[in-house]
Design a protein around this motif. Structure first.
Motif, PDB file in Angstrom:
ATOM      1  N   PRO A   1       0.692  -1.541  -0.249  1.00 38.28           N
ATOM      2  CA  PRO A   1      -0.135  -0.207   0.019  1.00 38.28           C
ATOM      3  C   PRO A   1       0.513   1.013  -0.273  1.00 38.28           C
ATOM      4  O   PRO A   1       2.215   1.423   0.579  1.00 38.28           O
ATOM      5  CB  PRO A   1      -0.687  -0.247   1.374  1.00 38.28           C
ATOM      6  N   ARG A   2       0.145   2.185  -1.108  1.00 35.01           N
ATOM      7  CA  ARG A   2       0.845   3.740  -0.615  1.00 35.01           C
ATOM      8  C   ARG A   2       0.381   4.586  -0.560  1.00 35.01           C
ATOM      9  O   ARG A   2      -0.611   4.367  -1.375  1.00 35.01           O
ATOM     10  CB  ARG A   2       1.405   3.499  -2.050  1.00 35.01           C
ATOM     11  N   LEU A   3       0.186   5.885   0.628  1.00 35.13           N
ATOM     12  CA  LEU A   3      -0.335   6.812   0.746  1.00 35.13           C
ATOM     13  C   LEU A   3      -0.479   8.024  -0.026  1.00 35.13           C
ATOM     14  O   LEU A   3       1.273   7.350  -0.767  1.00 35.13           O
ATOM     15  CB  LEU A   3      -0.147   7.070   2.027  1.00 35.13           C
ATOM     16  N   ALA A   4      -0.925   9.124  -0.540  1.00 41.09           N
ATOM     17  CA  ALA A   4      -1.180   9.987  -0.834  1.00 41.09           C
ATOM     18  C   ALA A   4      -2.255  11.238  -1.085  1.00 41.09           C
ATOM     19  O   ALA A   4      -3.183  10.579  -0.141  1.00 41.09           O
ATOM     20  CB  ALA A   4      -1.222  10.375  -2.743  1.00 41.09           C
ATOM     21  N   LEU A   5      -1.246  12.077  -0.317  1.00 44.63           N
ATOM     22  CA  LEU A   5      -2.508  13.594  -0.456  1.00 44.63           C
ATOM     23  C   LEU A   5      -3.444  13.596  -1.493  1.00 44.63           C
ATOM     24  O   LEU A   5      -3.566  12.954  -2.648  1.00 44.63           O
ATOM     25  CB  LEU A   5      -1.760  14.948  -0.181  1.00 44.63           C
ATOM     26  N   GLY A   6      -4.629  14.219  -1.195  1.00 45.56           N
ATOM     27  CA  GLY A   6      -6.063  13.562  -2.332  1.00 45.56           C
ATOM     28  C   GLY A   6      -5.925  15.111  -2.499  1.00 45.56           C
ATOM     29  O   GLY A   6      -5.270  15.831  -2.458  1.00 45.56           O
ATOM     30  N   LYS A   7      -7.253  15.436  -3.672  1.00 39.93           N
ATOM     31  CA  LYS A   7      -7.282  16.982  -3.925  1.00 39.93           C
ATOM     32  C   LYS A   7      -8.374  17.755  -3.093  1.00 39.93           C
ATOM     33  O   LYS A   7      -7.373  18.590  -3.149  1.00 39.93           O
ATOM     34  CB  LYS A   7      -8.289  16.319  -4.954  1.00 39.93           C
ATOM     35  N   GLU A   8      -8.653  17.140  -1.698  1.00 36.94           N
ATOM     36  CA  GLU A   8      -8.481  17.882  -0.814  1.00 36.94           C
ATOM     37  C   GLU A   8      -8.147  17.845   0.241  1.00 36.94           C
ATOM     38  O   GLU A   8      -7.520  16.005   0.693  1.00 36.94           O
ATOM     39  CB  GLU A   8     -10.653  18.186  -0.654  1.00 36.94           C
TER      40      GLU A   8
ATOM     41  N   ASP B   1      -8.706  16.851   3.070  1.00 31.98           N
ATOM     42  CA  ASP B   1      -9.609  16.209   4.267  1.00 31.98           C
ATOM     43  C   ASP B   1      -9.158  14.965   3.724  1.00 31.98           C
ATOM     44  O   ASP B   1     -10.183  14.487   4.345  1.00 31.98           O
ATOM     45  CB  ASP B   1     -10.373  16.401   5.222  1.00 31.98           C
ATOM     46  N   GLU B   2      -8.596  14.914   3.146  1.00 29.74           N
ATOM     47  CA  GLU B   2      -8.197  13.350   2.453  1.00 29.74           C
ATOM     48  C   GLU B   2      -6.962  12.800   1.939  1.00 29.74           C
ATOM     49  O   GLU B   2      -6.343  13.471   1.416  1.00 29.74           O
ATOM     50  CB  GLU B   2      -9.096  13.758   0.947  1.00 29.74           C
ATOM     51  N   MET B   3      -7.513  11.672   2.005  1.00 24.79           N
ATOM     52  CA  MET B   3      -5.985  10.266   1.879  1.00 24.79           C
ATOM     53  C   MET B   3      -6.033  10.005   0.992  1.00 24.79           C
ATOM     54  O   MET B   3      -7.385   8.883   0.907  1.00 24.79           O
ATOM     55  CB  MET B   3      -5.645   9.843   3.042  1.00 24.79           C
ATOM     56  N   THR B   4      -5.609   9.345  -0.069  1.00 24.26           N
ATOM     57  CA  THR B   4      -5.578   8.210  -1.453  1.00 24.26           C
ATOM     58  C   THR B   4      -4.899   6.812  -0.570  1.00 24.26           C
ATOM     59  O   THR B   4      -3.494   7.238  -0.500  1.00 24.26           O
ATOM     60  CB  THR B   4      -5.651   8.309  -2.485  1.00 24.26           C
TER      61      THR B   4
ATOM     62  N   VAL C   1      11.375  -7.512 -24.158  1.00 22.32           N
ATOM     63  CA  VAL C   1      11.753  -8.474 -23.040  1.00 22.32           C
ATOM     64  C   VAL C   1      11.840  -8.228 -21.040  1.00 22.32           C
ATOM     65  O   VAL C   1      10.969  -8.407 -20.410  1.00 22.32           O
ATOM     66  CB  VAL C   1      13.439  -9.134 -23.127  1.00 22.32           C
ATOM     67  N   GLY C   2      11.080  -6.778 -21.636  1.00 25.77           N
ATOM     68  CA  GLY C   2      11.359  -6.253 -20.098  1.00 25.77           C
ATOM     69  C   GLY C   2       9.620  -5.947 -19.553  1.00 25.77           C
ATOM     70  O   GLY C   2       9.481  -5.888 -18.631  1.00 25.77           O
ATOM     71  N   TRP C   3       8.845  -6.901 -21.132  1.00 24.88           N
ATOM     72  CA  TRP C   3       7.375  -6.612 -20.360  1.00 24.88           C
ATOM     73  C   TRP C   3       6.914  -7.757 -19.056  1.00 24.88           C
ATOM     74  O   TRP C   3       7.492  -8.619 -19.291  1.00 24.88           O
ATOM     75  CB  TRP C   3       6.253  -7.180 -21.219  1.00 24.88           C
ATOM     76  N   ARG C   4       6.458  -7.206 -18.216  1.00 21.79           N
ATOM     77  CA  ARG C   4       5.179  -8.299 -17.244  1.00 21.79           C
ATOM     78  C   ARG C   4       4.184  -7.772 -16.447  1.00 21.79           C
ATOM     79  O   ARG C   4       4.741  -6.068 -16.130  1.00 21.79           O
ATOM     80  CB  ARG C   4       6.706  -8.342 -15.768  1.00 21.79           C
ATOM     81  N   ASP C   5       2.734  -8.657 -16.247  1.00 24.14           N
ATOM     82  CA  ASP C   5       1.952  -7.976 -15.848  1.00 24.14           C
ATOM     83  C   ASP C   5       2.192  -7.452 -14.751  1.00 24.14           C
ATOM     84  O   ASP C   5       2.575  -7.942 -14.137  1.00 24.14           O
ATOM     85  CB  ASP C   5       1.154  -9.387 -16.001  1.00 24.14           C
ATOM     86  N   PRO C   6       1.556  -6.133 -15.078  1.00 26.42           N
ATOM     87  CA  PRO C   6       1.627  -5.689 -13.701  1.00 26.42           C
ATOM     88  C   PRO C   6       0.315  -5.318 -12.753  1.00 26.42           C
ATOM     89  O   PRO C   6       0.601  -5.359 -11.893  1.00 26.42           O
ATOM     90  CB  PRO C   6       1.355  -3.723 -14.431  1.00 26.42           C
ATOM     91  N   GLY C   7      -0.582  -6.602 -13.195  1.00 25.63           N
ATOM     92  CA  GLY C   7      -1.173  -6.863 -11.754  1.00 25.63           C
ATOM     93  C   GLY C   7      -2.438  -5.475 -12.764  1.00 25.63           C
ATOM     94  O   GLY C   7      -2.477  -5.072 -13.273  1.00 25.63           O
ATOM     95  N   TYR C   8      -3.240  -5.188 -10.919  1.00 22.40           N
ATOM     96  CA  TYR C   8      -4.110  -4.794 -10.518  1.00 22.40           C
ATOM     97  C   TYR C   8      -3.563  -3.853  -9.839  1.00 22.40           C
ATOM     98  O   TYR C   8      -3.375  -3.617  -8.372  1.00 22.40           O
ATOM     99  CB  TYR C   8      -5.586  -5.883 -10.437  1.00 22.40           C
ATOM    100  N   ILE C   9      -4.417  -2.813  -9.954  1.00 21.75           N
ATOM    101  CA  ILE C   9      -3.716  -0.961  -9.174  1.00 21.75           C
ATOM    102  C   ILE C   9      -5.590  -0.377  -8.553  1.00 21.75           C
ATOM    103  O   ILE C   9      -6.265  -0.090  -9.065  1.00 21.75           O
ATOM    104  CB  ILE C   9      -2.890  -0.235 -10.034  1.00 21.75           C
ATOM    105  N   HIS C  10      -5.100  -0.995  -7.192  1.00 23.77           N
ATOM    106  CA  HIS C  10      -6.394  -0.199  -6.477  1.00 23.77           C
ATOM    107  C   HIS C  10      -6.024   1.082  -6.197  1.00 23.77           C
ATOM    108  O   HIS C  10      -5.097   1.576  -5.366  1.00 23.77           O
ATOM    109  CB  HIS C  10      -7.036  -1.611  -6.209  1.00 23.77           C
ATOM    110  N   THR C  11      -7.497   2.014  -5.717  1.00 21.01           N
ATOM    111  CA  THR C  11      -6.717   3.128  -4.764  1.00 21.01           C
ATOM    112  C   THR C  11      -8.236   3.839  -4.467  1.00 21.01           C
ATOM    113  O   THR C  11      -9.592   3.684  -5.155  1.00 21.01           O
ATOM    114  CB  THR C  11      -6.741   4.398  -5.864  1.00 21.01           C
ATOM    115  N   ALA C  12      -8.491   3.507  -3.223  1.00 19.15           N
ATOM    116  CA  ALA C  12      -9.426   4.107  -2.386  1.00 19.15           C
ATOM    117  C   ALA C  12      -9.217   5.819  -2.199  1.00 19.15           C
ATOM    118  O   ALA C  12      -8.025   5.932  -1.872  1.00 19.15           O
ATOM    119  CB  ALA C  12      -9.804   3.267  -1.239  1.00 19.15           C
ATOM    120  N   PHE C  13     -10.392   6.331  -1.709  1.00 22.88           N
ATOM    121  CA  PHE C  13     -10.360   7.572  -1.804  1.00 22.88           C
ATOM    122  C   PHE C  13     -11.374   7.796   0.337  1.00 22.88           C
ATOM    123  O   PHE C  13     -11.873   7.210   0.087  1.00 22.88           O
ATOM    124  CB  PHE C  13     -11.376   8.321  -2.054  1.00 22.88           C
ATOM    125  N   LEU C  14     -10.153   8.126   1.264  1.00 23.12           N
ATOM    126  CA  LEU C  14     -10.763   8.021   2.681  1.00 23.12           C
ATOM    127  C   LEU C  14     -10.681   9.850   2.434  1.00 23.12           C
ATOM    128  O   LEU C  14     -10.043  10.598   2.951  1.00 23.12           O
ATOM    129  CB  LEU C  14      -9.796   7.664   3.480  1.00 23.12           C
TER     130      LEU C  14
END
Length: 615
Positions: free
Chosen positions: A176-183, A185-188, A235-248
Motif C-alpha cells: 500500500p502507498r498513501l498519497a495526499l488527495g485533492k482536498e 481532508d482526503e487521503m488516498t 523482453v521487459g514486459w511483465r503483467d502489472p496486475g491490478y492497481i486499486h485506489t481508494a479515497f478516504l
C-alpha cells in the motif's frame, strides 16, 4: 535454436517462442537487467547440471517477502555462470509474443526479474562446480523458477532450470502507498493485487480508534500495447496486475487512523492485508510542527545483492533505511522524479513498491515525473530521449496516485499545513504560454501567505541553477530554457525554495535572481528574502554526477555524495532546512529562515506591481 543436448524434454517447464528483440539501447544502461542479452540465449540443457529451490511454498504466515535457498551445480563451471530468477516460472507464447512473426530462430523472450553470479557466495565455484544463493523473493502475483546460465550476460547459454516456487496467495493485496488527495481532508491509498474485478471487489477498512468504515476502491491496469517501445513491450514486459485506489474522505485534521486493504470475494469472504496506520493532514495553515522529506533519483536495489550489474543504485537502500529510521518525525515524502529506474523492465516497479512499503504505507508518498518515467520519441514528451525504456509514463501514472487533474499531465499542487507545494512536470513543456505555465502561475498566485507562508517549487530537471558538469558544459548551468520563463514567476510570487533532482548530487545556492545573489547571508536568513534559494537534491541513490571545476558565485554548498532533504515548518515565521547524508542520517548542511508576514509583502525587484502617486 542450437540445441546441444538430446534430453531437453526433461526440462519441459521452459517453453521458448519466436521472438525478435533489438540490442541494448544506450539509454537503458542505468538498468542492470539491460546488461543481459536475453534475446541471444541458446540452449545447452545438461542432465548433469541441476538447480533446486526451497522452500517451494512461500508466505504461509502471510508475509510477502521471503528468502529462497537456491542450490546448483554444473559439470563445466565458469566465473561467468549466473543464476536468473524468472516469473512467471513458465515462458510460453501467451506471455511473450513476438513483434516480427517472420523470425525463425526461437529465443528466450523475457528478461529475468533479478540475477546473480554463481560464484557470489562460493569463490571456489569455478573449481567445485557447486554453489548456493539465498535470494529474497517478493510476492509478484505469479510463480518463480531459477535458471543456471553459462556464457556470461552477453552470450547466455541455458544450462538448467529449477523446480517452481510460489506464494501461498500470489493474488494477495500488497505494498500500500498513501498519497495526499485533492482536498486537504482526503487521503488516498493505492495497492497492487492479482484480483481483477470479475474475481473480487477491492475495499479498504479504516477509521479512527473505535470506528470502522468500509470504502470501495477503483481499479486500473495497463497492457503491453500501451507501452511505447522496447524493452517495455518486449523482453521487459511483465503483467502489472491490478492497481486499486481508494479515497478516504472527511478526515479529522492531524488524527491517527488505522486501515487495511483487501478484497471481497464472490462468496462474501474477505482477503485482508495487515493493519497499517497514518496521520491525516493538518488543516491548511494550521500552526503545528510539520516535517517533509524531499529527494529525487533514488532508484531501487536488492538487499540480497542481486541485479548489481553496474552497482548503479545501491545507495537507495541507505536512503530508504534512513527514511524508515526517521519515520516518526516525517509527515510526508516527495520523490521528485526518476523513481525506480525500471527503464522498461516492469518487474522492477513491484520491487520498488516493496522497498518503500514501510514508508509509503505510513506517510503520503508523493512523486513527480522524471525522464526515466516519461521520455520516449513521438509520445508527447517534451524531450525525445529513450530514457523511459518504452514506458512513456504509463506505469508511473498508474501505480502511483497524484492529485493532478489529468495524470498524463503530471503537474499538481499540494497543501500540507503551512506548506504549499507546486509540483511541475519537466517532461512536458513549461514555457510561457503553455498549459503548464498557466498552472504554475495559478499555483503560486493562489496561496494565502498569511497562513501558508512556505511556498516550495518542485520539479525533476533543474529548471533553476546547477553547476553539475553536464549543465556547465552546455553553458546553461541548469536546464536550457529552464529559467527563461519561470524565474520571473518565482520572483513575482516570492517562492522561498525551488528543489530539483536529475543531477545526482547536492547543491545549494544563495537567494538568487537572474544569476545574482540577493543576500550575503548563508545560514540564518531574516526578513525580506529578495530571491529564491535553489536546491539540487538528486543524490538519493542513483550513481553520482560530477560537478564542474568552476563553482559559480551563486553556488554556496556542493556535495558529491548521497543524501536527502528535510523541511521543518516550526511555525508561521520559522523554517528549518536540513540536508542529511544517506549513509548515517547526519546533517551535512542546514539553514534557517525567520520572518514575519510583512516581510513576505515587502517589495523586491520585479516582485511588486506598479504603483501610482495619485491620491
Amino acid at each position: 535454436m542450437r540445441n546441444h543436448q538430446p534430453s531437453v524434454a526433461v526440462l519441459v517447464t521452459l517453453v521458448v517462442v519466436l521472438y525478435l528483440c533489438g540490442g541494448t539501447v544506450e539509454s537503458h544502461k542505468d538498468q542492470p537487467l539491460s546488461g543481459i542479452a536475453i534475446h541471444e540465449t541458446t540452449f545447452h540443457l545438461n542432465d548433469k547440471a541441476h538447480v533446486k529451490a526451497s522452500p517451494t511454498l512461500l508466505g504461509s504466515n502471510g508475509q510477502h517477502s521471503e528468502l529462497v535457498l537456491v542450490e546448483f551445480s554444473s559439470p563445466h563451471p565458469s566465473d561467468e555462470d549466473w543464476i536468473g530468477v524468472f516469473s512467471p516460472a513458465d515462458f510460453n507464447v501467451s506471455t511473450c509474443p513476438g513483434d516480427n512473426k517472420m523470425v525463425s530462430p526461437p529465443r528466450l523472450s523475457s528478461a529475468p526479474i533479478k540475477f546473480q553470479y554463481a560464484n557470489f557466495s562460493n569463490p571456489r565455484y569455478n573449481t567445485t562446480g557447486t554453489g548456493s544463493l539465498k535470494l529474497q523473493i517478493i510476492n509478484q502475483r505469479s510463480d518463480f523458477s531459477f535458471a543456471l546460465f553459462s556464457g556470461g550476460l552477453l552470450n547466455p547459454k541455458l544450462v538448467a532450470v529449477s523446480n517452481k516456487v510460489a506464494f501461498e496467495n500470489p493474488n494477495a493485496p500488497v505494498y500500500p502507498r498513501l498519497a495526499l488527495g485533492k482536498e486537504w481532508d482526503e487521503m488516498t491509498v493505492t495497492w497492487t493485487s492479482g484480483y481483477g474485478l470479475k474475481i473480487a471487489e477491492p475495499v479498504v477498512e479504516w477509521g479512527v480508534k473505535g470506528e470502522r468504515k468500509l470504502s470501495p476502491a477503483g481499479t486500473l491496469t495497463f497492457a503491453r500495447n500501451t507501452m511505447c517501445g522496447a524493452p517495455a513491450r518486449t523482453v521487459g514486459w511483465r503483467d502489472p496486475g491490478y492497481i486499486h485506489t481508494a479515497f478516504l474522505k472527511e478526515l479529522w485534521p492531524n488524527a491517527k487512523y488505522t486501515y487495511r486493504v483487501g478484497h471481497r470475494l464472490s462468496n462474501d469472504a474477505f482477503v485482508w492485508s495487515k493493519v497499517y496506520q497514518f496521520k491525516s493532514s493538518p488543516f491548511p495553515g494550521q500552526n503545528s510542527l510539520q516535517q517533509v522529506v524531499i529527494f529525487g533519483d533514488m532508484g531501487k536495489a536488492e538487499v540480497d545483492g542481486t541485479n548489481e550489474y553496474n552497482d548503479f543504485q545501491r545507495a537507495s537502500l541507505n536512503t530508504t533505511k534512513q527514511l524508515i529510521k526517521d519515520l516518526k518525525k516525517t509527515d510526508a515524502v516527495f520523490h521528485i522524479g526518476d523513481i525506480c529506474y525500471a527503464n522498461g523492465y516492469l518487474s522492477q516497479w513491484d520491487q520498488f513498491t516493496a522497498q518503500i512499503e514501510p514508508i509509503a504505507s505510513t506517510v503520503p508518498y508523493m512523486i513527480a515525473s522524471g525522464n526515466h518515467e516519461r521520455d520516449w520519441p513521438d509520445s508527447g514528451s517534451f524531450y525525445q530521449g529513450l530514457d523511459s525504456g518504452g514506458e512513456c509514463g504509463v506505469p508511473a501514472e498508474t501505480i502511483f496516485y497524484v492529485p493532478a487533474q489529468n495524470r498524463a499531465k503530471f503537474w499538481y499542487s499540494s497543501d500540507y499545513g503551512m506548506f504549499r507545494f507546486c509540483v511541475a512536470d519537466t517532461e512536458h513543456d513549461w514555457r510561457e504560454g503553455t498549459e503548464q505555465y498557466k498552472f504554475i502561475e495559478q499555483c503560486l498566485a493562489s496561496v494565502d501567505r498569511k497562513t501558508q507562508p512556505w511556498l516550495i517549487f518542485l520539479a525533476h530537471r533543474v529548471l533553476g541553477y546547477s553547476s553539475t558538469s553536464f549543465y556547465a558544459e552546455e553553458g546553461s548551468f541548469g536546464e536550457p530554457m529552464g529559467r527563461d520563463s519561470l524565474q520571473k514567476l518565482w520572483q513575482k510570487y516570492k517562492v522561498d525554495i525551488a528543489i530539483y533532482g536529475h543531477a545526482h548530487n547536492y547543491e545549494r545556492t544563495c537567494p538568487v535572481y537572474q544569476s545574482v545573489c540577493t543576500s550575503d547571508e548563508k545560514t540564518n536568513y531574516k526578513g525580506t528574502f529578495n530571491g529564491t534559494i535553489h536546491i539540487v537534491a538528486g543524490g538519493a541513490g542513483a550513481g553520482l554526477a560530477e560537478f564542474s571545476d568552476l563553482q559559480p558565485n551563486w553556488s554556496l554548498v556542493r556535495d558529491y555524495d548521497y543524501g536527502f532533504l528535510k523541511l521543518t515548518a516550526v511555525d508561521y515565521s520559522n523554517l528549518l532546512f536540513e540536508y542529511k547524508k544517506s549513509s548515517d542520517g547526519s546533517v551535512h548542511d542546514s539553514f534557517k529562515i525567520s520572518r514575519d508576514y510583512r516581510d513576505v509583502l515587502a517589495c523586491a525587484v520585479d516582485s511588486c506591481p506598479a504603483t501610482t502617486l495619485a491620491s
